[in-house]
Design a protein around this motif. Sequence first.
Motif, PDB file in Angstrom:
ATOM      1  N   ILE A 111       6.354   9.350   2.302  1.00  0.00           N
ATOM      2  CA  ILE A 111       5.692   8.046   2.311  1.00  0.00           C
ATOM      3  C   ILE A 111       4.682   8.069   1.162  1.00  0.00           C
ATOM      4  O   ILE A 111       3.672   8.771   1.228  1.00  0.00           O
ATOM      5  N   GLN A 112       5.015   7.348   0.125  1.00  0.00           N
ATOM      6  CA  GLN A 112       4.194   7.375  -1.094  1.00  0.00           C
ATOM      7  C   GLN A 112       3.022   6.423  -0.952  1.00  0.00           C
ATOM      8  O   GLN A 112       3.191   5.251  -0.607  1.00  0.00           O
ATOM      9  N   ASP A 113       1.817   6.909  -1.204  1.00  0.00           N
ATOM     10  CA  ASP A 113       0.607   6.079  -1.197  1.00  0.00           C
ATOM     11  C   ASP A 113       0.442   5.482  -2.593  1.00  0.00           C
ATOM     12  O   ASP A 113       0.028   6.168  -3.529  1.00  0.00           O
ATOM     13  N   ASP A 163      -0.759  -0.714   8.051  1.00  0.00           N
ATOM     14  CA  ASP A 163      -1.650   0.442   7.980  1.00  0.00           C
ATOM     15  C   ASP A 163      -0.824   1.735   8.148  1.00  0.00           C
ATOM     16  O   ASP A 163       0.398   1.692   8.321  1.00  0.00           O
ATOM     17  N   ARG A 164      -1.506   2.881   8.099  1.00  0.00           N
ATOM     18  CA  ARG A 164      -0.806   4.170   8.092  1.00  0.00           C
ATOM     19  C   ARG A 164       0.007   4.383   9.379  1.00  0.00           C
ATOM     20  O   ARG A 164       1.153   4.841   9.338  1.00  0.00           O
ATOM     21  N   ARG A 217      -1.624   3.304  -3.709  1.00  0.00           N
ATOM     22  CA  ARG A 217      -3.010   3.230  -4.184  1.00  0.00           C
ATOM     23  C   ARG A 217      -3.475   4.553  -4.770  1.00  0.00           C
ATOM     24  O   ARG A 217      -4.194   4.578  -5.768  1.00  0.00           O
ATOM     25  N   ALA A 218      -3.065   5.664  -4.142  1.00  0.00           N
ATOM     26  CA  ALA A 218      -3.445   6.970  -4.667  1.00  0.00           C
ATOM     27  C   ALA A 218      -2.835   7.204  -6.042  1.00  0.00           C
ATOM     28  O   ALA A 218      -3.488   7.735  -6.953  1.00  0.00           O
ATOM     29  N   GLU A 219      -1.558   6.791  -6.195  1.00  0.00           N
ATOM     30  CA  GLU A 219      -0.908   6.925  -7.499  1.00  0.00           C
ATOM     31  C   GLU A 219      -1.622   6.085  -8.553  1.00  0.00           C
ATOM     32  O   GLU A 219      -1.812   6.505  -9.695  1.00  0.00           O
ATOM     33  N   ASN A 260       2.915  -3.040   3.610  1.00  0.00           N
ATOM     34  CA  ASN A 260       1.516  -3.450   3.539  1.00  0.00           C
ATOM     35  C   ASN A 260       0.839  -3.258   4.893  1.00  0.00           C
ATOM     36  O   ASN A 260      -0.242  -3.780   5.138  1.00  0.00           O
ATOM     37  N   LYS A 273       0.811  -1.213   0.000  1.00  0.00           N
ATOM     38  CA  LYS A 273       0.000   0.000   0.000  1.00  0.00           C
ATOM     39  C   LYS A 273       0.853   1.275   0.000  1.00  0.00           C
ATOM     40  O   LYS A 273       0.439   2.294  -0.538  1.00  0.00           O
ATOM     41  N   TYR A 274       2.038   1.213   0.622  1.00  0.00           N
ATOM     42  CA  TYR A 274       2.860   2.409   0.753  1.00  0.00           C
ATOM     43  C   TYR A 274       4.324   2.090   0.437  1.00  0.00           C
ATOM     44  O   TYR A 274       4.747   0.938   0.484  1.00  0.00           O
ATOM     45  N   THR A 285       3.012   1.987   9.451  1.00  0.00           N
ATOM     46  CA  THR A 285       4.005   2.395   8.454  1.00  0.00           C
ATOM     47  C   THR A 285       4.787   3.615   8.938  1.00  0.00           C
ATOM     48  O   THR A 285       6.007   3.695   8.764  1.00  0.00           O
TER      49      THR A 285
END
Length: 410
Positions: free
Chosen positions: A101-103, A72-73, A105-107, A70, A2-3, A76
Amino acid sequence: MKYVVKLYFECDGIVDKPDVIGAIFGQTENLFGEEFDLRELQDKGRLGRISVDMDTKGGKSKGIIEIPSNLDRIETALIASMVESVEKIGPYNAKFELREIQDIRAEKLKKIIDRAKEILTNWSKEKTLDIKEVLNEISNAVKIGEISEYGPERLPAGPDVLTDPNLIIVEGRADIINLLRYGYRNTVAVEGASGKIPESVVELSKQKRTVIAFLDGDHGGDLILKELLNANTKIDFVARAPVGREVEELTGKEITKALSNMMPLTQYLKRQQETQTTEALLRQAPAEENAQMATTTVTTIVQPKEVQIQIPASAIEEIKKLPGTLEGIMFDENWNPIEKIQVRDIIPKLEAAEENKVAYIIFDGVITQRLLELASEKKVKLLVGVRIGGITKSLDNVKILTISDILTSY
């Protein structure tokens, strides 16, 4: 994942990438207990492989570190903070600083939205397909996968039945059609056999490098295999559809799984003989005992010695629900569930458990050397995971299997 945690580092000396990674692992170990041990998190698939991109200049080393996560926020962010606390690489002072911290999923969502806009813009510019072209394309595709015939008996077969060095033998025409649908073209059907396997199939099998009998998961499949063997057909491997299912109704994924779980003929026959022995013992027991003894016999082939484990049908039903959940179940000596837990909590829970309290552990994760040794200390008899990790030393008092071993046997 995820991140992606991205950190910048500088070191007052010349070091190599393994030195950087070693410093991260070594100086973060046990900061927040075993639950946040980086190696354990990697074994469980919660953290990805740490990558280091660096160069050296003027007697110093600097670069970028990336850690896929993988978690959670909150977890991480804690990992990022732990790595920032590293102060040395080898004998040299070092400084680590979080850049972002690159997301992921957002990308990904952004790319999907941009692509959707592009598709919508170009939609009106696309040429409308002529209906004749569509029909011709469909017709040509059907011809490529068209079922053929083999031998004087005109048996249903795939188009590559003669040219492919390998052969898949199935029961009927519907099985051939379904296998063609998913790209399996080296097939021939015995058409129910009717008590006698066609001679052309027997002779064809002797010309092939590898022959697989792919059978339905019912009594009819057992009969077909018996007839193939009685006719001296060359059979190297046996694959079965799931219990109660037929080859003709399987999806592409189910076909792939069935073929990947195929067994050498000798091993399959041995497994069948063991199952029949168990069933005979059950038939001799009183009706009340039969209900308690409804079990499946699993023979592990990853241990130094073959060991039979009796698993009740009630436990099998629970095991079937585990894949994909990242959960596990601890059982007592009598296969009574003690507790259902998250995979990441198995080690701390087992450490806190009394000796001999937990007899069996089934979980949707990786069996590691550390878990194996802890299970041995706690007198656990059986560990079952999705896969077996880097086990460097087996322990005789703990048996290990994969979930697929159990479900295939059942």
